[in-house]
Design a protein around this motif. Structure first.
Motif, mmCIF file in Angstrom:
data_model
loop_
_atom_site.group_PDB
_atom_site.id
_atom_site.type_symbol
_atom_site.label_atom_id
_atom_site.label_comp_id
_atom_site.label_asym_id
_atom_site.label_seq_id
_atom_site.Cartn_x
_atom_site.Cartn_y
_atom_site.Cartn_z
ATOM 1 N N LEU A 165 0.811 -1.220 0.000
ATOM 2 C CA LEU A 165 0.000 0.000 0.000
ATOM 3 C C LEU A 165 0.846 1.273 0.000
ATOM 4 O O LEU A 165 0.414 2.309 -0.512
ATOM 5 C CB LEU A 165 -0.940 0.017 1.207
ATOM 6 N N ALA A 166 2.021 1.234 0.573
ATOM 7 C CA ALA A 166 2.867 2.424 0.624
ATOM 8 C C ALA A 166 3.284 2.888 -0.765
ATOM 9 O O ALA A 166 3.544 4.068 -0.977
ATOM 10 C CB ALA A 166 4.097 2.148 1.469
ATOM 11 N N TRP A 167 3.338 1.987 -1.726
ATOM 12 C CA TRP A 167 3.772 2.326 -3.076
ATOM 13 C C TRP A 167 2.599 2.519 -4.041
ATOM 14 O O TRP A 167 2.798 2.745 -5.210
ATOM 15 C CB TRP A 167 4.699 1.244 -3.612
ATOM 16 N N GLU A 168 1.388 2.430 -3.540
ATOM 17 C CA GLU A 168 0.235 2.588 -4.410
ATOM 18 C C GLU A 168 -0.146 4.063 -4.496
ATOM 19 O O GLU A 168 -0.117 4.780 -3.500
ATOM 20 C CB GLU A 168 -0.939 1.767 -3.856
ATOM 21 N N GLY A 169 -0.477 4.515 -5.678
ATOM 22 C CA GLY A 169 -0.853 5.910 -5.884
ATOM 23 C C GLY A 169 -2.321 6.148 -5.564
ATOM 24 O O GLY A 169 -3.111 5.223 -5.401
ATOM 25 N N GLU A 170 -2.676 7.438 -5.528
ATOM 26 C CA GLU A 170 -4.071 7.794 -5.262
ATOM 27 C C GLU A 170 -4.899 7.492 -6.495
ATOM 28 O O GLU A 170 -4.466 7.712 -7.632
ATOM 29 C CB GLU A 170 -4.161 9.280 -4.916
#
Length: 196
Positions: free
Chosen positions: A178-183
């Motif tokens: 989740l830390a690397w997922e964009g909005e």
């Protein structure tokens, strides 16, 4: 006149006397491991015939290959014990393992560390392990044995990776990234932008 002492019991007499040679009954064989007392003539003859001849190089190569295969399969013999240990609960205390589950504990960490360390060290010391079996006659045949040895150690390593995944330490789910997922960008909105 003094009384004579009573005669000793029969078992004392039997114990102190040498056993009489029993007649050989041909219908009853001697038990395994029994060796009859040999006369001095028979002993000298048997010592002359008991001299063992040295094995040939082919026999030694065959024996070395058998020992090498035993060594190559040895990691697979440890696999069930390690699998039961990791399936039950990651502990070296096998009696209470079913109670602890897949939680992080010092015992589970040590067991998983051992599952990773042992195969890696075994593969790195491959030449040293099989050096006693290297002869000109076995060098070509040892290649297959070494491959099997490496594969068995990779199975042990795979068991360690599986156990780390079971403990939740490998990032294999979407929530781990989740830390690397964009909005998210929405293509449509149900309410006007000004209300947000």
């Amino acid at each position: 006149m003094s009384a004579l002492p009573p005669p000793p019991p029969q078992w004392v007499i039997d114990l102190n006397s040498t056993p009489a040679s029993k007649p050989k009954n041909l219908s009853i064989p001697d038990p395994p491991g029994y060796t009859a007392a040999l006369s001095s003539k028979q002993r000298s003859q048997s010592s002359k015939t008991a001299v063992r001849k040295a094995p040939t190089t082919e026999e030694m190569d065959t024996l070395k290959m058998k020992k090498a295969w035993e060594l190559a399969i040895a990691p697979a013999k440890q696999l069930p014990m390690n699998a039961i240990g990791t399936l039950c609960a990651n502990s070296h205390l096998y009696l209470g393992m079913y109670m602890t589950g897949n939680t992080l504990q010092i015992f589970s960490i040590f067991m998983v560390f051992t599952l990773f360390k042992t195969p890696v060290i075994a593969v790195l010391s491959l030449q040293r392990v099989f050096a006693p079996f290297e002869t000109p006659g076995t060098s070509g045949r040892l290649i297959g044995v070494k491959i099997v040895y490496v594969l068995m150690n990779m199975l042990m390593l795979g068991l360690g990776i599986w156990k780390v995944n079971q403990m939740g330490l490998l990032p294999t789910t979407r929530s781990d990234w989740l830390a690397w997922e964009g909005e998210r960008t929405w293509s449509e909105r149900a309410v006007p932008r000004q209300w947000l």
